[in-house]
Design a protein around this motif. Structure first.
Motif, PDB file in Angstrom:
ATOM      1  N   GLU A   9       4.280 -33.773   0.998  1.00 11.92           N
ATOM      2  CA  GLU A   9       4.391 -34.514   2.250  1.00 11.92           C
ATOM      3  C   GLU A   9       5.850 -34.958   2.350  1.00 11.92           C
ATOM      4  O   GLU A   9       6.464 -35.299   1.330  1.00 11.92           O
ATOM      5  CB  GLU A   9       3.461 -35.719   2.170  1.00 11.92           C
ATOM      6  N   PRO A  37       3.123 -33.892   7.392  1.00 18.80           N
ATOM      7  CA  PRO A  37       2.014 -33.868   6.433  1.00 18.80           C
ATOM      8  C   PRO A  37       2.098 -32.664   5.497  1.00 18.80           C
ATOM      9  O   PRO A  37       2.762 -31.668   5.802  1.00 18.80           O
ATOM     10  CB  PRO A  37       0.772 -33.764   7.329  1.00 18.80           C
ATOM     11  N   SER A  38       1.391 -32.741   4.403  1.00 15.89           N
ATOM     12  CA  SER A  38       1.311 -31.646   3.452  1.00 15.89           C
ATOM     13  C   SER A  38       0.865 -30.369   4.149  1.00 15.89           C
ATOM     14  O   SER A  38      -0.061 -30.379   4.962  1.00 15.89           O
ATOM     15  CB  SER A  38       0.299 -32.020   2.364  1.00 15.89           C
TER      16      SER A  38
END
Length: 165
Positions: A51, A83-84
């Protein structure tokens, strides 16, 4: 765990990364670095498990986050959360060097930067960040070769199609 030198700087593609908090410091589940970006500098679109949070300190940036058709501009004081595994990229669209504070969680992406980057040990190693980088002088072989080892995927435009039947 080994603690990295607080003065660690790495040239990664077009950008100079100055590590402020290393992912290798005992107990860290994150990394923080200052990213200095020349005009038109920045990475190709990509995604990775870390992230990222970008805080723009100086300059004018264009970001893409999941939607390649809708880039958006950010100025100093802006925060961009990636976000990841989100597809993203950024580019310094201003005429002067840009600077961002970047936080990675868990920080594994910093290991990739160390693997593909060039350590900056003195002023001779430091690029002129006021100039648009000459992309023809950047060796991308390690960038793409090592990406799968760090779960990084790049999204590059299809430059040429072979329509021969």
């Amino acid at each position: 765990m080994k603690t990295k030198n607080r003065n660690e700087e790495i040239l990664v593609l077009t950008d100079v990364i100055k590590v402020l908090v290393s992912n290798t410091e005992k107990g860290n589940g994150y990394a923080i670095f200052e990213e200095n970006v020349p005009p038109l500098g920045g990475p190709p679109p990509h995604r990775h498990p870390d992230e990222e949070v970008f805080y723009v300190l100086e300059g004018k940036f264009e970001f893409i986050l999941n939607d390649m058709e809708n880039p958006f501009q950010v100025l100093p004081g802006s925060v961009v959360h990636v976000p990841s595994n989100a597809i993203h990229t950024f580019k310094n669209v201003g005429g002067t060097p840009g600077k961002m504070l970047v936080m990675l969680r868990p920080g594994d992406l910093l290991d990739y930067f160390r693997a593909i980057g060039t350590p900056i040990r003195n002023d001779k190693d430091r690029p002129d960040l006021t100039q648009v980088p000459d992309m023809s002088k950047i060796d991308l072989s390690k960038v793409f070769e090592l990406a799968p080892l760090y779960d990084i995927e790049f999204f590059l435009p299809e430059v040429m199609k072979n329509d021969v039947n």
